[in-house]
Write a protein that holds these residues in place. Structure first.
Motif: not given
Length: 124
Positions: A14-15, A19-21, A37-38, A47-48
């Motif tokens: 989970e991020l 951070e994911a961007r 899976t992230i 969220l996604a």
């Protein structure tokens, strides 16, 4: 007896959205290589997810989209058929007018012939 092999579980990572961007390319490659899976969170809420392509479901173009494409193509074919029928009927109507009142015999029909010359097929 030997125990059956247990599949290796792929824990979720989970991020935060920020951070994911900044690490998107790295995360996409990680998902593909490790089948992990992230989950992207926003304010702690999921969220996604970035998932391996094999787990994402059918490829684009399958499913509902393919059904809509088939339906659109069927409608296009039907409209082409109707359009061809209307063109034939219109050509026959002009031919009958030309037979009943040849060009030069009626000024009003000559004006119509001139006004519609761009859509009329060449006469016999």
């Amino acid at each position: 007896m030997a125990e059956p092999a247990v599949p290796i579980s792929h824990p979720r990572l989970e991020l935060s959205l920020a951070e994911a961007r900044t690490r998107f390319v790295q995360l996409a490659r990680l998902a593909g290589l490790t089948r992990q899976t992230i989950v992207v969170t926003d304010g702690g809420r999921p969220l996604a997810a970035i998932v391996p392509a094999a787990e994402a479901g059918p490829a684009p173009g399958n499913g509902a989209a393919a059904g809509w494409i088939r339906r659109i193509e069927k409608l296009r074919a039907e409209l082409r058929r109707q359009h061809a029928g209307l063109e034939r009927a219109l050509d026959q109507a002009w031919q009958e007018l030309d037979r009943l009142a040849p060009p030069g015999t009626d000024a009003r029909l000559d004006a119509l012939r001139t006004a519609h010359s761009d859509v009329r097929s060449p006469g016999p």
